[in-house]
Design a protein around this motif. Structure first.
Motif, PDB file in Angstrom:
ATOM      1  N   GLN A 133       3.928   0.560   2.657  1.00  0.00           N
ATOM      2  CA  GLN A 133       5.064   0.994   2.654  1.00  0.00           C
ATOM      3  C   GLN A 133       4.935   2.750   3.279  1.00  0.00           C
ATOM      4  OE1 GLN A 133       6.968   1.432  -1.239  1.00  0.00           O
ATOM      5  NE2 GLN A 133       7.474   3.369  -0.942  1.00  0.00           N
ATOM      6  N   THR A 134       5.909   2.989   4.205  1.00  0.00           N
ATOM      7  CA  THR A 134       5.937   4.216   4.976  1.00  0.00           C
ATOM      8  C   THR A 134       7.246   4.595   4.975  1.00  0.00           C
ATOM      9  OG1 THR A 134       6.547   3.272   7.183  1.00  0.00           O
ATOM     10  CG2 THR A 134       4.006   3.494   6.697  1.00  0.00           C
ATOM     11  N   ALA A 135       7.415   6.102   5.151  1.00  0.00           N
ATOM     12  CA  ALA A 135       8.608   6.546   4.968  1.00  0.00           C
ATOM     13  C   ALA A 135       8.708   7.466   6.562  1.00  0.00           C
ATOM     14  CB  ALA A 135       8.580   7.542   3.863  1.00  0.00           C
ATOM     15  N   THR A 136       9.965   7.701   6.909  1.00  0.00           N
ATOM     16  CA  THR A 136      10.312   8.533   8.115  1.00  0.00           C
ATOM     17  C   THR A 136      11.732   9.388   7.336  1.00  0.00           C
ATOM     18  OG1 THR A 136      11.975   6.804   8.693  1.00  0.00           O
ATOM     19  CG2 THR A 136       9.788   6.681   9.734  1.00  0.00           C
ATOM     20  N   VAL A 143       0.815  -1.201  -0.114  1.00  0.00           N
ATOM     21  CA  VAL A 143       0.018   0.038  -0.107  1.00  0.00           C
ATOM     22  C   VAL A 143       0.996   1.338  -0.112  1.00  0.00           C
ATOM     23  CG1 VAL A 143      -1.812   1.334   1.303  1.00  0.00           C
ATOM     24  CG2 VAL A 143      -1.863  -1.466   1.128  1.00  0.00           C
ATOM     25  N   LEU A 144       0.437   2.274  -0.793  1.00  0.00           N
ATOM     26  CA  LEU A 144       1.081   3.695  -0.814  1.00  0.00           C
ATOM     27  C   LEU A 144       0.160   4.619  -0.129  1.00  0.00           C
ATOM     28  CD1 LEU A 144       3.781   5.088  -1.701  1.00  0.00           C
ATOM     29  CD2 LEU A 144       2.347   5.533  -3.838  1.00  0.00           C
ATOM     30  N   PRO A 145       0.344   4.850   0.954  1.00  0.00           N
ATOM     31  CA  PRO A 145      -0.275   5.602   1.804  1.00  0.00           C
ATOM     32  C   PRO A 145      -0.390   6.911   1.995  1.00  0.00           C
ATOM     33  CG  PRO A 145       1.257   4.574   3.322  1.00  0.00           C
ATOM     34  CD  PRO A 145       1.466   4.340   1.754  1.00  0.00           C
ATOM     35  N   LEU A 146      -0.525   7.664   0.609  1.00  0.00           N
ATOM     36  CA  LEU A 146      -0.209   9.135   0.773  1.00  0.00           C
ATOM     37  C   LEU A 146      -1.515  10.035   0.949  1.00  0.00           C
ATOM     38  CD1 LEU A 146       2.142   9.239  -2.424  1.00  0.00           C
ATOM     39  CD2 LEU A 146       2.684   9.191   0.101  1.00  0.00           C
ATOM     40  N   GLY A 147      -2.008  10.104   2.158  1.00  0.00           N
ATOM     41  CA  GLY A 147      -2.834  10.508   2.460  1.00  0.00           C
ATOM     42  C   GLY A 147      -3.901   9.853   3.281  1.00  0.00           C
ATOM     43  N   ASP A 148      -5.268  10.137   3.419  1.00  0.00           N
ATOM     44  CA  ASP A 148      -6.420   9.764   4.181  1.00  0.00           C
ATOM     45  C   ASP A 148      -6.905   8.704   3.565  1.00  0.00           C
ATOM     46  OD1 ASP A 148      -8.545   9.295   5.767  1.00  0.00           O
ATOM     47  OD2 ASP A 148      -9.352  11.248   6.116  1.00  0.00           O
ATOM     48  N   PRO A 149      -7.107   7.397   4.182  1.00  0.00           N
ATOM     49  CA  PRO A 149      -7.676   6.204   3.285  1.00  0.00           C
ATOM     50  C   PRO A 149      -9.387   6.465   3.204  1.00  0.00           C
ATOM     51  CG  PRO A 149      -7.346   5.638   5.737  1.00  0.00           C
ATOM     52  CD  PRO A 149      -6.709   7.014   5.483  1.00  0.00           C
ATOM     53  N   GLY A 150      -9.854   7.420   4.163  1.00  0.00           N
ATOM     54  CA  GLY A 150     -11.294   7.600   3.927  1.00  0.00           C
ATOM     55  C   GLY A 150     -12.150   6.632   4.883  1.00  0.00           C
ATOM     56  N   LEU A 201       3.818   9.013  12.316  1.00  0.00           N
ATOM     57  CA  LEU A 201       2.659   8.802  12.929  1.00  0.00           C
ATOM     58  C   LEU A 201       1.990   7.378  12.526  1.00  0.00           C
ATOM     59  CD1 LEU A 201       0.857  12.256  13.442  1.00  0.00           C
ATOM     60  CD2 LEU A 201       2.009  10.978  15.423  1.00  0.00           C
ATOM     61  N   LEU A 202       1.837   7.197  11.317  1.00  0.00           N
ATOM     62  CA  LEU A 202       1.273   6.125  10.588  1.00  0.00           C
ATOM     63  C   LEU A 202       2.308   4.978  10.939  1.00  0.00           C
ATOM     64  CD1 LEU A 202      -0.740   4.461   8.960  1.00  0.00           C
ATOM     65  CD2 LEU A 202       0.883   5.126   7.034  1.00  0.00           C
ATOM     66  N   ARG A 213      14.097   7.861   4.536  1.00  0.00           N
ATOM     67  CA  ARG A 213      13.802   6.241   4.375  1.00  0.00           C
ATOM     68  C   ARG A 213      12.524   5.605   4.422  1.00  0.00           C
ATOM     69  NH1 ARG A 213      17.840   8.582   7.602  1.00  0.00           N
ATOM     70  NH2 ARG A 213      20.146   7.726   7.318  1.00  0.00           N
ATOM     71  N   TYR A 214      12.335   4.577   3.814  1.00  0.00           N
ATOM     72  CA  TYR A 214      11.094   4.040   3.781  1.00  0.00           C
ATOM     73  C   TYR A 214      11.147   2.700   4.393  1.00  0.00           C
ATOM     74  CZ  TYR A 214      12.376   1.524  -0.455  1.00  0.00           C
ATOM     75  OH  TYR A 214      12.919   0.673  -1.761  1.00  0.00           O
ATOM     76  N   HIS A 215      10.128   2.060   4.825  1.00  0.00           N
ATOM     77  CA  HIS A 215      10.008   0.787   5.495  1.00  0.00           C
ATOM     78  C   HIS A 215       8.859   0.284   4.757  1.00  0.00           C
ATOM     79  CE1 HIS A 215      12.289   3.140   8.159  1.00  0.00           C
ATOM     80  NE2 HIS A 215      11.364   4.159   7.998  1.00  0.00           N
ATOM     81  N   HIS A 216       8.982  -1.216   4.796  1.00  0.00           N
ATOM     82  CA  HIS A 216       7.635  -1.934   4.506  1.00  0.00           C
ATOM     83  C   HIS A 216       7.177  -2.432   5.839  1.00  0.00           C
ATOM     84  CE1 HIS A 216       9.040  -1.538   0.253  1.00  0.00           C
ATOM     85  NE2 HIS A 216       7.612  -1.519   0.087  1.00  0.00           N
ATOM     86  N   PHE A 217       5.906  -2.352   6.334  1.00  0.00           N
ATOM     87  CA  PHE A 217       5.468  -3.032   7.194  1.00  0.00           C
ATOM     88  C   PHE A 217       4.390  -4.087   6.795  1.00  0.00           C
ATOM     89  CE2 PHE A 217       6.782   0.961   9.505  1.00  0.00           C
ATOM     90  CZ  PHE A 217       6.864   0.580  10.739  1.00  0.00           C
TER      91      PHE A 217
END
Length: 335
Positions: A157-160, A126-133, A168-169, A328-332
């Motif tokens: 997939q998240t980034a820090t 998942v590329l989470p760029l915003g609000d999932p609704g 936060l995610l 950096r990005y991370h795969h959770f």
């Protein structure tokens, strides 16, 4: 680290600062050993039950007992960049996503669910760029179902580490039992210095062939392709302007390969691999130089690449080429 103009230590962060970048100092040690000050800088992702959770640029979460705090303050969202082209996190996230396009995708609000039969986490997360609704728990339940229906593990997939990234995610995923399996760096550099390096015609090295598609020989060198199939060809061939580099070898397997995707001002480099027996011959540099020159001809001016955080050899190579860490990005993965 000074926390006030007069040098006094003062705690000036509160629970209301969750989500902001902070710098805190705490007292550690005690017991049999001497006490000492320890400083932590990162995003304050939680303040609950007397414990602060701070996520550093690397994605590491640090627990800080409130009782141990001796100083703290909110600091700017991201430090000024000293080298490399300026870029926002979301711009780079979208550019890099276009270079690894999935076979199948589905929006979930402003999230994008991506699938490519398991070929690369980037095209199967998942590329989470915003609000999932949806409330987060409902959104994550939908993600698990969607990937489960395709026989795939659920990844986000998240980034820090940059302004606008997703500390936060990350903290919310960890709280729900998701675990980070892979951490990588997204690095950026100016493109022209890469193209200005001597090519094989100047050094007498082996020629680099550039093609619009990858053949079977190229795939034999690419260690991540697994069993070749239409899904592999789709992902590797995706992007606005894709180039494949090949340095011929003594057999039907190339001595070195690389891939570049040109997208506006950006040129993304990936899949740079060299025959272990031919390392330290400058083949990776030759591949990067040839691809950079072609990208410059197409109007690009900036470069990006992704490298796993534990790949010390590749990180040193790219550092020497002028690539600096942007985030950096991370795969959770769902538990």
């Amino acid at each position: 680290m000074e926390f006030t103009a007069g040098g006094r230590l003062e705690v000036r962060v509160t629970e209301a600062d969750v989500g902001k970048r902070v710098s805190v100092r705490r007292l550690t040690g005690g017991g049999a050993g001497p006490e000492k000050f320890t400083d932590t800088v990162g995003v304050l992702t939680s303040w609950d039950a007397g414990v602060l959770l701070i996520t550093r640029r690397t994605g590491e979460t640090v627990r800080v007992p409130e009782a141990a705090l001796v100083a703290g303050k909110v600091v700017p969202a991201a430090p000024a960049r000293r080298r490399g082209p300026a870029a926002a996190f979301e711009e780079l996230a979208r550019i890099s996503a276009r270079a690894w396009q999935p076979v199948e995708s589905e929006p979930l609000g402003e999230w994008l669910l991506r699938s490519a039969a398991g070929f690369t986490r980037r095209a199967n997360s998942v590329l989470p760029l915003g609000d999932p609704g949806l409330p987060l728990d409902e959104a994550l339940a939908h993600v698990r179902r969607w990937y489960g229906e395709r026989g795939l593990p659920a990844y986000v997939q998240t980034a820090t580490g940059a302004e606008g990234t997703q500390e936060l995610l990350c903290a919310e995923l960890e709280k729900r039992g998701w675990r980070s399996e892979v951490t990588a760096e997204l690095r950026v550099a100016a493109l022209a210095p890469l193209g200005d390096r001597p090519g094989p015609e100047e050094t007498g090295g082996p020629p680099v062939r550039l093609d619009r598609t990858c053949d079977t020989a190229w795939l034999r060198r690419y260690q991540r392709s697994g069993t070749p199939g239409p899904h592999v060809a789709h992902v590797l061939g995706s992007g606005p302007s894709v180039w494949f580099a090949t340095v011929p070898g003594a057999s039907d397997v190339p001595a070195a390969i690389g891939r570049c995707v040109v997208d506006g001002r950006w040129a993304g480099f990936m899949a740079v691999e060299v025959d272990p027996a031919r390392r330290r011959e400058g083949l990776a540099t030759a591949v990067m130089t040839a691809l950079a020159r072609r990208a410059l001809e197409e109007g690009a001016s900036a470069a990006w690449l992704q490298v796993e955080a534990d790949n010390d050899g590749a990180r040193a190579l790219y550092e020497g080429m002028g690539f600096a860490v942007h985030h950096r990005y991370h795969h959770f993965r769902s538990s």
